[in-house]
Design a protein around this motif. Structure first.
Motif, PDB file in Angstrom:
ATOM      1  N   CYS A 142      -5.001  12.464  17.009  1.00 20.47           N
ATOM      2  CA  CYS A 142      -4.727  11.228  16.878  1.00 20.47           C
ATOM      3  C   CYS A 142      -3.531  11.117  16.335  1.00 20.47           C
ATOM      4  O   CYS A 142      -2.972  11.814  15.389  1.00 20.47           O
ATOM      5  CB  CYS A 142      -5.780  10.632  15.841  1.00 20.47           C
ATOM      6  N   GLU A 143      -2.616  10.245  16.953  1.00 23.09           N
ATOM      7  CA  GLU A 143      -1.298   9.848  16.127  1.00 23.09           C
ATOM      8  C   GLU A 143      -1.443   9.187  14.756  1.00 23.09           C
ATOM      9  O   GLU A 143      -2.474   8.788  14.222  1.00 23.09           O
ATOM     10  CB  GLU A 143      -0.433   8.909  16.797  1.00 23.09           C
ATOM     11  N   LYS A 144      -0.373   9.473  13.882  1.00 25.01           N
ATOM     12  CA  LYS A 144      -0.309   8.894  12.651  1.00 25.01           C
ATOM     13  C   LYS A 144       0.115   7.397  12.740  1.00 25.01           C
ATOM     14  O   LYS A 144       0.648   6.857  13.690  1.00 25.01           O
ATOM     15  CB  LYS A 144       0.742   9.583  11.799  1.00 25.01           C
ATOM     16  N   PRO A 145      -0.355   6.470  11.753  1.00 26.26           N
ATOM     17  CA  PRO A 145      -1.264   6.636  10.947  1.00 26.26           C
ATOM     18  C   PRO A 145      -2.556   7.029  11.388  1.00 26.26           C
ATOM     19  O   PRO A 145      -2.732   6.042  12.506  1.00 26.26           O
ATOM     20  CB  PRO A 145      -1.212   5.529   9.906  1.00 26.26           C
ATOM     21  N   MET A 146      -3.391   8.009  11.068  1.00 22.52           N
ATOM     22  CA  MET A 146      -4.501   8.305  11.686  1.00 22.52           C
ATOM     23  C   MET A 146      -5.519   6.750  11.577  1.00 22.52           C
ATOM     24  O   MET A 146      -6.326   6.642  12.654  1.00 22.52           O
ATOM     25  CB  MET A 146      -5.497   9.253  10.906  1.00 22.52           C
ATOM     26  N   ALA A 147      -5.367   5.894  10.600  1.00 18.37           N
ATOM     27  CA  ALA A 147      -6.314   4.991  10.470  1.00 18.37           C
ATOM     28  C   ALA A 147      -5.610   3.753   9.762  1.00 18.37           C
ATOM     29  O   ALA A 147      -4.643   4.114   9.311  1.00 18.37           O
ATOM     30  CB  ALA A 147      -7.654   5.108   9.977  1.00 18.37           C
ATOM     31  N   LEU A 148      -6.264   2.760   9.520  1.00 18.20           N
ATOM     32  CA  LEU A 148      -5.621   1.574   8.656  1.00 18.20           C
ATOM     33  C   LEU A 148      -5.845   1.700   7.411  1.00 18.20           C
ATOM     34  O   LEU A 148      -5.237   1.122   6.327  1.00 18.20           O
ATOM     35  CB  LEU A 148      -5.919   0.196   9.103  1.00 18.20           C
ATOM     36  N   GLU A 179      -6.632  16.034   5.779  1.00 19.13           N
ATOM     37  CA  GLU A 179      -5.126  15.869   5.274  1.00 19.13           C
ATOM     38  C   GLU A 179      -4.827  14.237   5.490  1.00 19.13           C
ATOM     39  O   GLU A 179      -3.978  13.974   4.664  1.00 19.13           O
ATOM     40  CB  GLU A 179      -4.425  16.884   6.299  1.00 19.13           C
ATOM     41  N   ALA A 180      -4.917  13.809   6.860  1.00 22.19           N
ATOM     42  CA  ALA A 180      -4.677  12.286   6.742  1.00 22.19           C
ATOM     43  C   ALA A 180      -5.212  11.593   5.919  1.00 22.19           C
ATOM     44  O   ALA A 180      -4.825  10.424   5.656  1.00 22.19           O
ATOM     45  CB  ALA A 180      -5.005  12.120   8.285  1.00 22.19           C
ATOM     46  N   SER A 184       6.338  -1.119   7.599  1.00 24.73           N
ATOM     47  CA  SER A 184       7.161   0.272   7.665  1.00 24.73           C
ATOM     48  C   SER A 184       6.314   1.133   6.860  1.00 24.73           C
ATOM     49  O   SER A 184       6.590   2.247   7.602  1.00 24.73           O
ATOM     50  CB  SER A 184       8.496  -0.037   6.796  1.00 24.73           C
ATOM     51  N   LEU A 185       5.575   0.956   5.819  1.00 26.02           N
ATOM     52  CA  LEU A 185       4.847   1.963   5.119  1.00 26.02           C
ATOM     53  C   LEU A 185       3.923   2.812   6.137  1.00 26.02           C
ATOM     54  O   LEU A 185       3.740   4.125   6.417  1.00 26.02           O
ATOM     55  CB  LEU A 185       4.125   1.432   3.964  1.00 26.02           C
ATOM     56  N   MET A 186       2.974   2.003   7.154  1.00 23.08           N
ATOM     57  CA  MET A 186       2.193   2.622   7.861  1.00 23.08           C
ATOM     58  C   MET A 186       2.869   3.549   9.001  1.00 23.08           C
ATOM     59  O   MET A 186       2.406   4.517   9.576  1.00 23.08           O
ATOM     60  CB  MET A 186       1.402   1.436   8.764  1.00 23.08           C
ATOM     61  N   ASP A 187       4.383   3.168   9.387  1.00 22.89           N
ATOM     62  CA  ASP A 187       4.822   3.372  10.737  1.00 22.89           C
ATOM     63  C   ASP A 187       5.659   4.717  10.132  1.00 22.89           C
ATOM     64  O   ASP A 187       5.655   5.751  10.586  1.00 22.89           O
ATOM     65  CB  ASP A 187       5.431   2.555  11.186  1.00 22.89           C
ATOM     66  N   ALA A 213      -4.266   0.367  14.787  1.00 19.80           N
ATOM     67  CA  ALA A 213      -5.446  -0.546  14.552  1.00 19.80           C
ATOM     68  C   ALA A 213      -6.760   0.221  15.575  1.00 19.80           C
ATOM     69  O   ALA A 213      -7.791   0.094  15.359  1.00 19.80           O
ATOM     70  CB  ALA A 213      -5.447  -2.032  14.711  1.00 19.80           C
ATOM     71  N   LEU A 214      -6.153   0.601  16.814  1.00 23.22           N
ATOM     72  CA  LEU A 214      -7.281   1.150  17.810  1.00 23.22           C
ATOM     73  C   LEU A 214      -7.747   2.520  17.416  1.00 23.22           C
ATOM     74  O   LEU A 214      -8.697   3.236  18.001  1.00 23.22           O
ATOM     75  CB  LEU A 214      -6.554   1.127  18.966  1.00 23.22           C
ATOM     76  N   HIS A 215      -7.113   3.161  16.572  1.00 21.42           N
ATOM     77  CA  HIS A 215      -7.207   4.715  16.408  1.00 21.42           C
ATOM     78  C   HIS A 215      -8.669   4.886  16.082  1.00 21.42           C
ATOM     79  O   HIS A 215      -9.342   6.041  16.701  1.00 21.42           O
ATOM     80  CB  HIS A 215      -6.337   5.452  15.514  1.00 21.42           C
ATOM     81  N   HIS A 216      -9.043   4.239  15.025  1.00 21.80           N
ATOM     82  CA  HIS A 216     -10.560   4.498  14.429  1.00 21.80           C
ATOM     83  C   HIS A 216     -11.740   4.391  15.547  1.00 21.80           C
ATOM     84  O   HIS A 216     -12.171   5.448  15.834  1.00 21.80           O
ATOM     85  CB  HIS A 216     -10.829   3.241  13.337  1.00 21.80           C
TER      86      HIS A 216
END
Ligand code: NAD
Length: 331
Positions: free
Chosen positions: A97-103, A308-309, A177-180, A79-82
């Motif tokens: 930026c790590e995956k998932p790039m955003a929410l 891509e993300a 799990s899907l986000m991760d 949640a902090l990536h954005h």
């Protein structure tokens, strides 16, 4: 030139990246951003990081004035990536930026736009895009070795522990799990089939609503349809162990990878025989390649940029919608 990297978020994965980077020739860890002074001290001692390259979450905008840092690698909770990406971009530094790039895709687009406006690159930690056996399967597909691709299966999951961790907190994880981990099956379906899906369906099951609260998915199965007629069937879960398998089937042959996305070594074979490409620590390879992308404008075989993300994030948005509505969604 060498890519000079600052890591933001000194947790499990940040440490793994820092350790792997010690073997890099073209990327070097030179800075840190952390809210915990004791961790900064440890990292300074362990990796020889200079005091002037240490920041916290209040003052890291000042990285703008630091000519010894080229890129910030963000390894904080999803949640902090954005916001962090946008701040780093405004400070004029490239972002990994790590995956998932955003929410979600909207956030992802804002990140891409901010990096474009600032004239900095935005790359995402899709380490499998540089993995040798994975790339060999992609190469074989492109040469027609499997014939017309008919089917992909991606199974990605593990049994998650501590119920209080951020990964099970919707506000910090954005989902479950899907986000991760399921994102590996989704992203893998796209690069293994070599097409973008045109429709999807998805179903969620939950056996432990105490541990997996509202908005935190325990298990999702999803199916993708591609323009050629190929289909994919994927499973994402936080409730099964040792689930790490890709299978690609075409009219003339097949490829299977198991493990397929773990830290490795990846193992696999095709109808032609075993895959024998040597294992390199994924994060070492990724950072060497990303140095080439950022410093020399190299183009990776499988894209690792913000756009891509966004493709994954749009599909994740649609999978969650499909789980809620039970409907087939055109994407
Ligand atoms: P972690 O919990 O081990 O580390 C997260 C770090 O962020 C911690 O050091 C924590 O102190 C810090 N942090 C900063 N602000 C925080 C806040 N407000 N709340 C909580 N923690 C905060 O998690 P991790 O496993 O290192 O995962 C971090 C990111 O890396 C995630 O986005 C995850 O998806 C990604 N990741 C990617 C891979 C991969 O193979 N590419 C593997 C693991 C994790």
């Amino acid at each position: 030139r060498i890519l000079r990297v600052a890591i933001m978020g000194l947790g499990g994965y940040g440490t793994r990246v820092a350790d792997a980077m010690q073997a890099c020739k073209r990327a070097k860890l030179v800075g840190v951003i952390s809210g915990t002074p004791a961790k900064i001290k440890n990292w300074q001692n362990k990796y020889g990081i200079l005091e002037k390259n240490c920041y916290n979450y209040e003052n890291f905008d000042q990285i703008k004035n630091n000519n010894d840092i080229d890129v910030v690698y963000i390894t904080t909770p999803n949640a902090l990536h954005h916001d962090e990406t946008i701040r780093v971009a405004k400070a004029g530094k490239h972002v990994i930026c790590e995956k998932p790039m955003a929410l979600n895709a909207r956030e992802g687009q804002e990140m891409v736009d901010a990096c474009q406006a600032a004239g900095v690159k935005l790359l995402v930690g899709y380490r499998m895009h540089f993995e040798a056996k994975t790339l060999e399967v992609v190469r074989l597909r492109e040469t027609g070795a499997f014939g017309k691709i008919m089917f992909f299966q991606g199974l990605c999951g593990f049994r998650i522990g501590d119920p209080n961790q951020w990964r099970l907190n919707k506000a910090l994880a954005g989902g479950g799990s899907l986000m991760d981990i399921g994102i590996y099956a989704l992203n893998g379906a796209r690069y293994m089939v070599g097409e973008e899906p045109v429709w999807l369906t998805a179903q969620e099951t939950k056996t432990d609503p105490q541990k997996f609260k509202e908005g935190v998915d325990e298990t999702i199965q999803f199916q993708l349809g591609f323009p050629s007629g190929a289909v994919a069937s994927c499973l994402s879960t936080y409730n099964m162990n040792n689930l790490d398998r890709f299978f690609l089937n075409g009219e003339k042959g097949f490829a299977e990878l198991q493990p397929s996305t773990g830290y490795g070594p990846i193992e696999g074979r095709t109808h032609l025989g075993p895959l024998t490409q040597p294992h390199t620590t994924h994060q070492t390879k990724q950072m060497e390649e990303m140095a080439g992308i950022i410093l020399d404008g190299h183009k990776p075989i499988i894209a690792v940029d913000g756009n891509e993300a966004i493709k994954d994030l749009k599909l994740i948005d649609a999978i969650y919608k499909a789980c809620k509505t039970g409907q087939k969604i055109d994407v």
